[in-house]
Design a protein around this motif. Sequence first.
Motif, PDB file in Angstrom:
ATOM      1  N   ILE A 109       0.843  -1.200   0.000  1.00 38.50           N
ATOM      2  CA  ILE A 109       0.000   0.000   0.000  1.00 38.50           C
ATOM      3  C   ILE A 109       0.875   1.245   0.000  1.00 38.50           C
ATOM      4  CG2 ILE A 109      -1.749   1.292   1.283  1.00 38.50           C
ATOM      5  CD1 ILE A 109      -2.615  -1.468   2.477  1.00 38.50           C
ATOM      6  N   GLU A 112       2.191   2.140  -3.398  1.00 36.50           N
ATOM      7  CA  GLU A 112       1.212   2.815  -4.258  1.00 36.50           C
ATOM      8  C   GLU A 112       1.135   4.302  -3.924  1.00 36.50           C
ATOM      9  OE1 GLU A 112      -2.548   1.248  -5.829  1.00 36.50           O
ATOM     10  OE2 GLU A 112      -2.293  -0.378  -4.377  1.00 36.50           O
ATOM     11  N   GLU A 146      -3.283  -9.586  -0.606  1.00 38.89           N
ATOM     12  CA  GLU A 146      -2.800  -8.290  -1.046  1.00 38.89           C
ATOM     13  C   GLU A 146      -3.967  -7.308  -1.113  1.00 38.89           C
ATOM     14  OE1 GLU A 146      -0.698  -8.746  -4.688  1.00 38.89           O
ATOM     15  OE2 GLU A 146       0.802 -10.115  -3.856  1.00 38.89           O
ATOM     16  N   LYS A 148      -5.184  -3.413  -2.465  1.00 38.60           N
ATOM     17  CA  LYS A 148      -4.926  -2.234  -3.280  1.00 38.60           C
ATOM     18  C   LYS A 148      -5.191  -0.980  -2.469  1.00 38.60           C
ATOM     19  CE  LYS A 148      -3.958  -4.425  -7.129  1.00 38.60           C
ATOM     20  NZ  LYS A 148      -2.601  -4.368  -7.718  1.00 38.60           N
ATOM     21  N   LEU A 149      -4.551   0.103  -2.863  1.00 37.61           N
ATOM     22  CA  LEU A 149      -4.711   1.367  -2.150  1.00 37.61           C
ATOM     23  C   LEU A 149      -6.183   1.792  -2.111  1.00 37.61           C
ATOM     24  CD1 LEU A 149      -3.656   3.933  -0.794  1.00 37.61           C
ATOM     25  CD2 LEU A 149      -3.167   4.852  -3.077  1.00 37.61           C
ATOM     26  N   SER A 150      -6.882   1.666  -3.225  1.00 38.41           N
ATOM     27  CA  SER A 150      -8.290   2.078  -3.286  1.00 38.41           C
ATOM     28  C   SER A 150      -9.146   1.290  -2.292  1.00 38.41           C
ATOM     29  CB  SER A 150      -8.837   1.901  -4.705  1.00 38.41           C
ATOM     30  OG  SER A 150      -8.677   0.553  -5.142  1.00 38.41           O
ATOM     31  N   ASP A 151      -8.891  -0.020  -2.188  1.00 41.97           N
ATOM     32  CA  ASP A 151      -9.637  -0.853  -1.236  1.00 41.97           C
ATOM     33  C   ASP A 151      -9.257  -0.499   0.201  1.00 41.97           C
ATOM     34  OD1 ASP A 151     -10.903  -2.221  -3.304  1.00 41.97           O
ATOM     35  OD2 ASP A 151      -9.269  -3.676  -3.457  1.00 41.97           O
TER      36      ASP A 151
END
Length: 258
Positions: A109, A112, A146, A148-151
């Motif tokens: 994270i 990103e 893993e 993601k930044l958005s999640d």
Amino acid sequence: MRICKHKKSVKRADLFSGLCKRAGVCILAISLLASIGCTSLNQNQAAEIEEKLHAKYGIDFTVTAIGDRIGTGSVKAYCSPSDDKSLVFEARMKNSDSSLFDTYVPRLIGREVEELIKKQFAEAGITVEVFAELSGVDYSVFGAKEIKLSDFLSDYEPTGFTSDIIMESSCAEDTGIGEKLVSIYFGIYEQLNVKFASEIHLISDDEFEKCCEKLQKSPTLNDTFFMDYSVSNTFLLSCEENKVSKSEEEINSIIHVE
């Protein structure tokens, strides 16, 4: 009689010299054995950590270095995915039960966020290197997947991000640097929508690339990281709720722009 004493003293000297040599050989042998034992221990622990990481995430990892273990009750390792050596994170395994804690997902994270920050600076014509960390989140909440930044932003509701940003000291010669930084931080906040705080370090142009390379290989940052570099200035800058903590004029004044 004097000749006899001389011969005895020579023999004693030879005997002493021989004992010293034997002692030196013994010490060297012990050191080598200790080194071999330590190396073997490191290799075994590295292999165990790699196996545990693989079992957790389903991909292969490589331990690049074994760190402190004396008095900590655990062994620390620097690790990377085997197919992505540019991502370095920390893993710590307890000696008592071999349980493992790692910062793989937080570093994913964080990377990103770092790329987002570097892109904002690049659009303003400034090259930087960044190390970003999560704020207000307990790393133990991350599972074996893993993220993601958005999640992460939508599911975990972090309080913000902190970072260290390395810039070339010659950036201070840009009379528009204050305006650029304010615009950059507004742009970063618009994408993250949470508080973003950083410590900006102006590094000698000659040492900038070397410092960046070291930062890219670091799983964590501490107060001693910049001791080996010529840092002309360091200052804090943050943005939250569309407000940057310093004005353009204040930034220009801090970095000594006339």
